[in-house]
Scaffold this motif. Structure first.
Motif, PDB file in Angstrom:
ATOM      1  N   SER A  55      13.355  -9.761  -0.771  1.00 53.77           N
ATOM      2  CA  SER A  55      14.496  -9.686   0.130  1.00 53.77           C
ATOM      3  C   SER A  55      15.531  -8.729  -0.450  1.00 53.77           C
ATOM      4  O   SER A  55      16.066  -8.994  -1.523  1.00 53.77           O
ATOM      5  N   PRO A  56      15.790  -7.605   0.209  1.00 54.32           N
ATOM      6  CA  PRO A  56      15.133  -7.143   1.419  1.00 54.32           C
ATOM      7  C   PRO A  56      13.673  -6.798   1.139  1.00 54.32           C
ATOM      8  O   PRO A  56      13.294  -6.603  -0.021  1.00 54.32           O
ATOM      9  N   PRO A  57      12.867  -6.756   2.200  1.00 54.59           N
ATOM     10  CA  PRO A  57      11.432  -6.554   1.986  1.00 54.59           C
ATOM     11  C   PRO A  57      11.100  -5.150   1.496  1.00 54.59           C
ATOM     12  O   PRO A  57      11.939  -4.249   1.515  1.00 54.59           O
ATOM     13  N   MET A  58       9.848  -5.007   1.075  1.00 55.75           N
ATOM     14  CA  MET A  58       9.354  -3.694   0.668  1.00 55.75           C
ATOM     15  C   MET A  58       9.499  -2.712   1.832  1.00 55.75           C
ATOM     16  O   MET A  58       9.254  -3.058   2.984  1.00 55.75           O
ATOM     17  N   ASN A  59       9.908  -1.487   1.534  1.00 59.33           N
ATOM     18  CA  ASN A  59       9.913  -0.430   2.551  1.00 59.33           C
ATOM     19  C   ASN A  59       8.461  -0.052   2.823  1.00 59.33           C
ATOM     20  O   ASN A  59       7.703   0.221   1.880  1.00 59.33           O
ATOM     21  N   LEU A  60       8.059  -0.055   4.080  1.00 56.66           N
ATOM     22  CA  LEU A  60       6.689   0.320   4.451  1.00 56.66           C
ATOM     23  C   LEU A  60       6.770   1.587   5.297  1.00 56.66           C
ATOM     24  O   LEU A  60       7.288   1.557   6.418  1.00 56.66           O
ATOM     25  N   LEU A  61       6.303   2.687   4.737  1.00 60.21           N
ATOM     26  CA  LEU A  61       6.519   4.000   5.345  1.00 60.21           C
ATOM     27  C   LEU A  61       5.177   4.616   5.748  1.00 60.21           C
ATOM     28  O   LEU A  61       4.393   5.032   4.881  1.00 60.21           O
ATOM     29  N   PRO A  62       4.885   4.663   7.034  1.00 61.72           N
ATOM     30  CA  PRO A  62       3.597   5.210   7.484  1.00 61.72           C
ATOM     31  C   PRO A  62       3.500   6.710   7.210  1.00 61.72           C
ATOM     32  O   PRO A  62       4.513   7.426   7.246  1.00 61.72           O
ATOM     33  N   GLY A  63       2.277   7.168   6.955  1.00 63.81           N
ATOM     34  CA  GLY A  63       2.080   8.595   6.703  1.00 63.81           C
ATOM     35  C   GLY A  63       0.613   8.927   6.599  1.00 63.81           C
ATOM     36  O   GLY A  63      -0.249   8.104   6.911  1.00 63.81           O
ATOM     37  N   SER A  64       0.356  10.151   6.163  1.00 64.32           N
ATOM     38  CA  SER A  64      -1.040  10.556   6.000  1.00 64.32           C
ATOM     39  C   SER A  64      -1.205  11.244   4.654  1.00 64.32           C
ATOM     40  O   SER A  64      -0.241  11.774   4.087  1.00 64.32           O
ATOM     41  N   ASN A  82      -3.666  21.717  -4.093  1.00 66.92           N
ATOM     42  CA  ASN A  82      -3.847  22.107  -5.508  1.00 66.92           C
ATOM     43  C   ASN A  82      -4.261  20.919  -6.379  1.00 66.92           C
ATOM     44  O   ASN A  82      -3.722  20.707  -7.460  1.00 66.92           O
ATOM     45  N   GLY A  83      -5.144  20.108  -5.860  1.00 66.57           N
ATOM     46  CA  GLY A  83      -5.653  18.992  -6.667  1.00 66.57           C
ATOM     47  C   GLY A  83      -4.759  17.768  -6.675  1.00 66.57           C
ATOM     48  O   GLY A  83      -5.172  16.694  -7.091  1.00 66.57           O
ATOM     49  N   ALA A  84      -3.509  17.916  -6.214  1.00 68.44           N
ATOM     50  CA  ALA A  84      -2.621  16.744  -6.195  1.00 68.44           C
ATOM     51  C   ALA A  84      -2.623  16.140  -4.787  1.00 68.44           C
ATOM     52  O   ALA A  84      -2.856  16.837  -3.804  1.00 68.44           O
ATOM     53  N   VAL A  85      -2.376  14.846  -4.727  1.00 68.00           N
ATOM     54  CA  VAL A  85      -2.369  14.174  -3.424  1.00 68.00           C
ATOM     55  C   VAL A  85      -0.975  13.614  -3.161  1.00 68.00           C
ATOM     56  O   VAL A  85      -0.352  13.019  -4.038  1.00 68.00           O
ATOM     57  N   SER A  86      -0.511  13.838  -1.936  1.00 63.92           N
ATOM     58  CA  SER A  86       0.796  13.316  -1.521  1.00 63.92           C
ATOM     59  C   SER A  86       0.633  12.551  -0.231  1.00 63.92           C
ATOM     60  O   SER A  86      -0.354  12.700   0.478  1.00 63.92           O
ATOM     61  N   ALA A 138       9.124  11.486   8.709  1.00 64.65           N
ATOM     62  CA  ALA A 138       9.867  12.565   8.054  1.00 64.65           C
ATOM     63  C   ALA A 138       8.859  13.605   7.597  1.00 64.65           C
ATOM     64  O   ALA A 138       8.542  13.707   6.415  1.00 64.65           O
ATOM     65  N   PRO A 139       8.317  14.371   8.528  1.00 62.85           N
ATOM     66  CA  PRO A 139       7.164  15.223   8.225  1.00 62.85           C
ATOM     67  C   PRO A 139       7.436  16.308   7.189  1.00 62.85           C
ATOM     68  O   PRO A 139       6.494  16.901   6.666  1.00 62.85           O
ATOM     69  N   ASP A 140       8.709  16.547   6.862  1.00 59.51           N
ATOM     70  CA  ASP A 140       8.997  17.520   5.809  1.00 59.51           C
ATOM     71  C   ASP A 140       8.939  16.878   4.430  1.00 59.51           C
ATOM     72  O   ASP A 140       9.142  17.547   3.419  1.00 59.51           O
ATOM     73  N   THR A 141       8.728  15.562   4.409  1.00 56.40           N
ATOM     74  CA  THR A 141       8.767  14.850   3.129  1.00 56.40           C
ATOM     75  C   THR A 141       7.362  14.520   2.650  1.00 56.40           C
ATOM     76  O   THR A 141       6.579  13.895   3.362  1.00 56.40           O
ATOM     77  N   PHE A 142       7.068  14.971   1.433  1.00 50.23           N
ATOM     78  CA  PHE A 142       5.785  14.685   0.803  1.00 50.23           C
ATOM     79  C   PHE A 142       6.068  13.870  -0.461  1.00 50.23           C
ATOM     80  O   PHE A 142       6.893  14.274  -1.269  1.00 50.23           O
ATOM     81  N   VAL A 143       5.404  12.742  -0.613  1.00 48.95           N
ATOM     82  CA  VAL A 143       5.625  11.927  -1.814  1.00 48.95           C
ATOM     83  C   VAL A 143       4.332  11.919  -2.622  1.00 48.95           C
ATOM     84  O   VAL A 143       3.283  11.474  -2.132  1.00 48.95           O
ATOM     85  N   HIS A 144       4.412  12.441  -3.851  1.00 50.36           N
ATOM     86  CA  HIS A 144       3.242  12.445  -4.738  1.00 50.36           C
ATOM     87  C   HIS A 144       2.809  11.024  -5.039  1.00 50.36           C
ATOM     88  O   HIS A 144       3.651  10.160  -5.295  1.00 50.36           O
ATOM     89  N   ILE A 145       1.509  10.786  -5.040  1.00 45.26           N
ATOM     90  CA  ILE A 145       1.038   9.456  -5.449  1.00 45.26           C
ATOM     91  C   ILE A 145       0.128   9.627  -6.659  1.00 45.26           C
ATOM     92  O   ILE A 145      -0.480  10.682  -6.845  1.00 45.26           O
ATOM     93  N   PRO A 146       0.041   8.587  -7.506  1.00 48.05           N
ATOM     94  CA  PRO A 146      -0.784   8.688  -8.704  1.00 48.05           C
ATOM     95  C   PRO A 146      -2.245   8.948  -8.336  1.00 48.05           C
ATOM     96  O   PRO A 146      -2.718   8.504  -7.286  1.00 48.05           O
ATOM     97  N   ALA A 147      -2.944   9.631  -9.237  1.00 41.71           N
ATOM     98  CA  ALA A 147      -4.341   9.995  -8.981  1.00 41.71           C
ATOM     99  C   ALA A 147      -5.203   8.766  -8.705  1.00 41.71           C
ATOM    100  O   ALA A 147      -6.113   8.803  -7.876  1.00 41.71           O
ATOM    101  N   SER A 148      -4.884   7.656  -9.380  1.00 39.86           N
ATOM    102  CA  SER A 148      -5.717   6.458  -9.208  1.00 39.86           C
ATOM    103  C   SER A 148      -5.630   5.948  -7.768  1.00 39.86           C
ATOM    104  O   SER A 148      -6.632   5.569  -7.163  1.00 39.86           O
ATOM    105  N   LEU A 149      -4.418   5.942  -7.203  1.00 37.43           N
ATOM    106  CA  LEU A 149      -4.253   5.491  -5.822  1.00 37.43           C
ATOM    107  C   LEU A 149      -4.943   6.455  -4.870  1.00 37.43           C
ATOM    108  O   LEU A 149      -5.609   6.056  -3.906  1.00 37.43           O
TER     109      LEU A 149
END
Ligand code: ADP
Length: 386
Positions: free
Chosen positions: A245-254, A259-263, A269-280
């Motif tokens: 509380s407040p709950p986790m932010n749940l942000l839909p995306g693709s 260059n080998g990294a995944v976001s 917010a299509p201009d926003t790219f969030v890097h995620i760890p390689a394991s995920l």
């Protein structure tokens, strides 16, 4: 009377237990759950998810449509409530209004034809444990809500049941008293070492009281575990948003690879790219998942004021839309494109509304869910690893 029930604490087992009401309403789907002897397990979930029905089946107050329920190793599907060796405490206290506290607490022992001396000893000991000795001569209407609930708990204790069942016992109390009673119940559980099954819709009660919590949704168990584990590693978006509380932010995306990294490219917010760890990223790729939901707990990000008109596309950047001071901290609601992301802010640094901020999040704290099923990619990954 000894207040150590450990020797009598029984294990409760549900095997494929189901409750279907007439008209085909399935309140509880085939459910497996084991409550170990001496364990305090909390059933938690939104209203109508089947918690009370599950508890009432254990109590024998509802019949079981299918499956097997055992208490202390004995199948009790057809055993009447009075013979199940359980004691139940309700939200409504359910005290006899014309009886004194002493008589209320003694009632079950009288029915069992215990001697007057034995009854007095047990009632006195339970009253002392609960701090209600001076109330023994009063009748319920002369008591406050908290005192009434102590009497109801005392009535359960003197019966020395092998299982205690609690159905929202603190819901009628005000917030301060709820906190106090919660701590008393935790202490009582430690002292009695009794098996306790506890139902609440209140996640704070569940988190603080349970040895383990059982999160339910729509008649099914969705996750069982030690409270902190469930909080830190929710199996799906339901658990992720229910606890906290407040709950986790749940942000839909693709998922986007570059260059080998995944976001994650956020849909709102299509201009926003969030890097995620390689394991995920690997877990999502292994499952063939493209549409995802990025999860970010409010405490796992920090808002940093920035002057930049358009910060790098690798950052969650936005504008402070609302600040809610809570005293010890503030909640900052930040508009990122069409999304609102809520994060914690320090109590004494109130950013002005409209301020530009960048949200810094530790990548290891990010959660990733399959947008179709809602299942966590982190859990899939750890499941695969074991
Ligand atoms: P909770 O305790 O989680 O709030 P309940 O166990 O009371 O939920 O209810 C679970 C579901 O079963 C709800 O959808 C409720 O409407 C339904 N239900 C409860 N009692 C009955 C009944 N006697 N007949 C039909 N449906 C019922």
């Amino acid at each position: 009377m000894t207040l150590n029930a450990a020797g009598r604490a029984a294990r409760v087992e549900l095997r494929g237990v189901r409750k279907e009401y007439s008209g085909g309403v399935v309140a509880v789907h085939d459910t497996d759950l084991t409550v170990e002897a001496g364990e305090l397990v909390v059933l938690v979930g939104p209203s109508g998810c089947g918690k009370s029905t599950t508890l009432r089946m254990v109590a024998g107050l509802e019949s079981i449509s299918a499956g097997e329920l055992s208490i202390g190793g004995k199948v009790v599907n057809d055993v009447p409530p009075a013979e199940r060796d359980i004691a139940m405490v309700f939200q409504s206290y359910a005290l006899y209004p014309h009886m004194t506290v002493r008589e209320n607490m003694a009632f079950a022992l009288r029915l069992r034809k215990r001697s007057a001396a034995e009854i007095a000893e047990q009632v006195n000991a339970a009253a002392e444990t609960l701090g209600i000795t001076e109330l023994l001569g009063r009748i319920p209407k002369q008591l406050s809500g908290g005192q009434r609930q102590r009497v109801a708990i005392g009535r359960a204790i003197v019966r020395e049941p092998s299982v205690f069942l609690f159905d929202e016992p603190l819901s009628n109390l005000d917030a301060a008293l709820r906190g106090e009673m919660r701590r008393e119940l935790a202490g009582l559980h430690r002292r009695l070492a009794a098996t306790m099954l506890y139902v609440t819709h209140d996640q704070v009660e569940a988190m603080t009281l349970g040895d383990r919590i059982v999160v339910m949704n729509a008649g099914r168990i969705v996750q069982v575990g030690v409270p902190t584990d469930v909080y830190l590693h929710p199996h799906d978006t339901f658990v992720a948003s229910f606890l906290g509380s407040p709950p986790m932010n749940l942000l839909p995306g693709s998922l986007v690879r570059e260059n080998g990294a995944v976001s994650v490219r956020l849909a709102g917010a299509p201009d926003t790219f969030v890097h995620i760890p390689a394991s995920l990223a690997a877990a999502a790729e292994g499952e063939g998942v493209e549409s995802v939901i990025l999860g970010l707990r409010p405490e796992d990000a920090t808002a940093i004021l920035t002057d930049a008109e358009s910060p790098s596309s690798n950052a969650l950047a936005g504008v402070v839309e609302l600040v809610e001071p809570l005293g010890h901290q503030q909640l900052l609601h930040v508009r990122v494109g069409a999304l609102i992301v809520t994060v914690h802010g320090a109590a004494r640094e109130r950013p002005p509304l409209g301020a530009r901020v960048v949200l810094r999040a530790d990548a290891d704290r990010l959660h990733l869910f399959d947008a179709q099923s809602g299942r966590s990619m982190s859990i899939l990954e750890s499941t695969r690893a074991t």
